[in-house]
Design a protein around this motif. Structure first.
Motif, PDB file in Angstrom:
ATOM      1  N   TYR A 210       0.837  -1.207   0.000  1.00 14.84           N
ATOM      2  CA  TYR A 210       0.000   0.000   0.000  1.00 14.84           C
ATOM      3  C   TYR A 210       0.871   1.256   0.000  1.00 14.84           C
ATOM      4  CZ  TYR A 210      -2.518   3.972   1.786  1.00 14.84           C
ATOM      5  OH  TYR A 210      -3.002   5.246   1.936  1.00 14.84           O
ATOM      6  N   ILE A 211       1.890   1.270   0.847  1.00 16.06           N
ATOM      7  CA  ILE A 211       2.754   2.452   0.938  1.00 16.06           C
ATOM      8  C   ILE A 211       3.433   2.726  -0.403  1.00 16.06           C
ATOM      9  CG2 ILE A 211       4.799   3.428   2.063  1.00 16.06           C
ATOM     10  CD1 ILE A 211       3.993   1.806   4.575  1.00 16.06           C
ATOM     11  N   MET A 212       3.873   1.665  -1.065  1.00 16.13           N
ATOM     12  CA  MET A 212       4.472   1.828  -2.394  1.00 16.13           C
ATOM     13  C   MET A 212       3.456   2.410  -3.374  1.00 16.13           C
ATOM     14  SD  MET A 212       6.495  -1.766  -2.815  1.00 16.13           S
ATOM     15  CE  MET A 212       6.768  -1.463  -4.561  1.00 16.13           C
ATOM     16  N   GLY A 213       2.256   1.810  -3.436  1.00 19.04           N
ATOM     17  CA  GLY A 213       1.237   2.257  -4.379  1.00 19.04           C
ATOM     18  C   GLY A 213       0.719   3.643  -4.085  1.00 19.04           C
ATOM     19  N   ASN A 214       0.749   4.022  -2.816  1.00 17.15           N
ATOM     20  CA  ASN A 214       0.265   5.337  -2.410  1.00 17.15           C
ATOM     21  C   ASN A 214       1.343   6.405  -2.509  1.00 17.15           C
ATOM     22  OD1 ASN A 214      -1.990   6.871  -1.205  1.00 17.15           O
ATOM     23  ND2 ASN A 214      -0.624   7.106   0.544  1.00 17.15           N
TER      24      ASN A 214
END
Length: 361
Positions: A210-214
């Motif tokens: 999630y952190i990567m995609g966000n």
């Protein structure tokens, strides 16, 4: 009438403690600061319950609820005393969970959802950049290197997965940029909802993804923790975010691999924490035979070392500083068991971050 009945029940419970404790040794001191002799005296037990309640700001809705919680406290105290009499490598103590029945504790405070990604030994293999690491230091403590924020508290919520994720990201960010920033577990609670479920549990790999995609995660100053799921705020103007470039899994059932990774950065770890001993752990090196039966909690490995012939791994927990060694637990290593004490070698992962990335990059 109810208050009189409650008073009678309360007195009976106090007297019952004498019978339950009559076989206790009268010589071994208790880690809670009361001798074995003290703990068979009703007024001493009542004093202990009262002082504990005051220390932890416990307020009960009714006399009936207070009696119920006292009985739970009494049973938990009995377990603590009996465990400490064995003089093992670790000891237990009263903490904020002393009036919480063990089944309640497991339902509320443990939130690792291993079934989300087939984490029963069938995880898809990822790269492991530390495979060929050699000449590891004899001990590592990322707290002393400035890569660990103060211990936090998840409260009455199964959000351990978010705290474990954030602690690992805080670590790699400090190692890469030199800046230690306290990051937002609440953002993961609110926004990372495809596979993770807030207080209902989650998995660190999904949170890293999630952190990567966000394209980053906010600080907890900008996005503070609420102890419950809320509305996702998304990107906030003029606010800082910390980015990562990826994540990798540590090879399963390999102590050597976890130590290789841990020598380079803090690591998110799944652990079998569903035991009464883990609920009341106070200090020492936690050992085999004292763990739960399944992976159900998430912590962060922040170092390893040795003391008095005991090799251990240092884990940062998210139950506040009243629990354990100021919020930390030392787990025994070097036992030869592939999955490790409390299965700590089964599920471990860490975020990666390129040197060029920083705020918002």
């Amino acid at each position: 009438m109810e208050s009189k009945l409650s008073a009678v029940i309360f007195l009976l419970l106090l007297l019952g403690f004498i019978a339950c404790s009559s076989s206790a040794s009268h010589h071994d001191p208790s880690v809670v600061g009361y001798s074995q002799e003290d703990l068979v005296l009703p007024h001493k037990v009542l004093d202990l319950f009262s002082s504990w309640s005051l220390k932890h700001s416990k307020i009960y809705a009714s006399p009936k609820e207070k009696v119920k919680r006292y009985e739970v406290f009494r049973q938990n105290l009995k377990h603590i005393v009996e465990t400490n009499r064995r003089n093992g490598s670790y000891w237990l103590g009263l903490n904020q969970f002393a009036d919480v029945a063990h089944e309640e504790f497991r339902a509320i405070y443990l939130g690792l959802s291993t079934g989300l990604a087939g984490t029963d030994g069938t995880r898809a293999a990822t790269a492991f950049r530390y495979e060929n690491a050699m000449d590891l230091p004899r001990e590592v403590d990322w707290r002393k290197k400035g890569a660990v924020t103060p211990v936090k508290s998840q409260g009455d919520c199964g959000s351990c997965w978010a705290f474990s994720t954030v602690a690992a990201v805080e670590g790699i960010n400090q190692i890469t940029t030199g800046k230690l920033e306290s990051l937002s577990e609440q953002e993961l609670m609110d926004c990372d909802s495809t596979f993770d479920h807030g207080c209902g549990g989650g998995l660190m790999d999904f949170a890293f993804a999630y952190i990567m995609g966000n394209q980053g995660i906010h600080t907890d100053e900008d996005y503070p923790y609420l102890m419950e799921e809320g509305y996702c705020k998304g990107k906030q103007p003029q606010s800082k975010v910390v980015t990562i470039s990826g994540y990798e899994d540590v090879p399963e059932n390999s102590e050597a691999s976890l130590l290789k990774a841990l020598a380079h950065q803090p690591v998110s770890v799944g652990i079998a924490a569903g035991s009464k001993d883990f609920q009341f752990y106070k200090g020492g090196v936690f050992e085999e035979g004292s763990c739960g039966t399944e992976l159900d909690h998430a912590v962060t490995a922040v170092g390893y070392g040795s003391s008095n012939g005991q090799d251990y791994i240092i884990m940062k927990n998210s139950w506040g500083t009243s629990w354990g060694e100021q919020g930390y637990v030392r787990i025994k290593r070097g036992t030869g068991k592939p999955e490790g004490v409390c299965d700590i070698y089964r599920i471990a992962s860490y975020p990666t971050k390129n040197n060029s990335t920083g705020w918002g990059a």
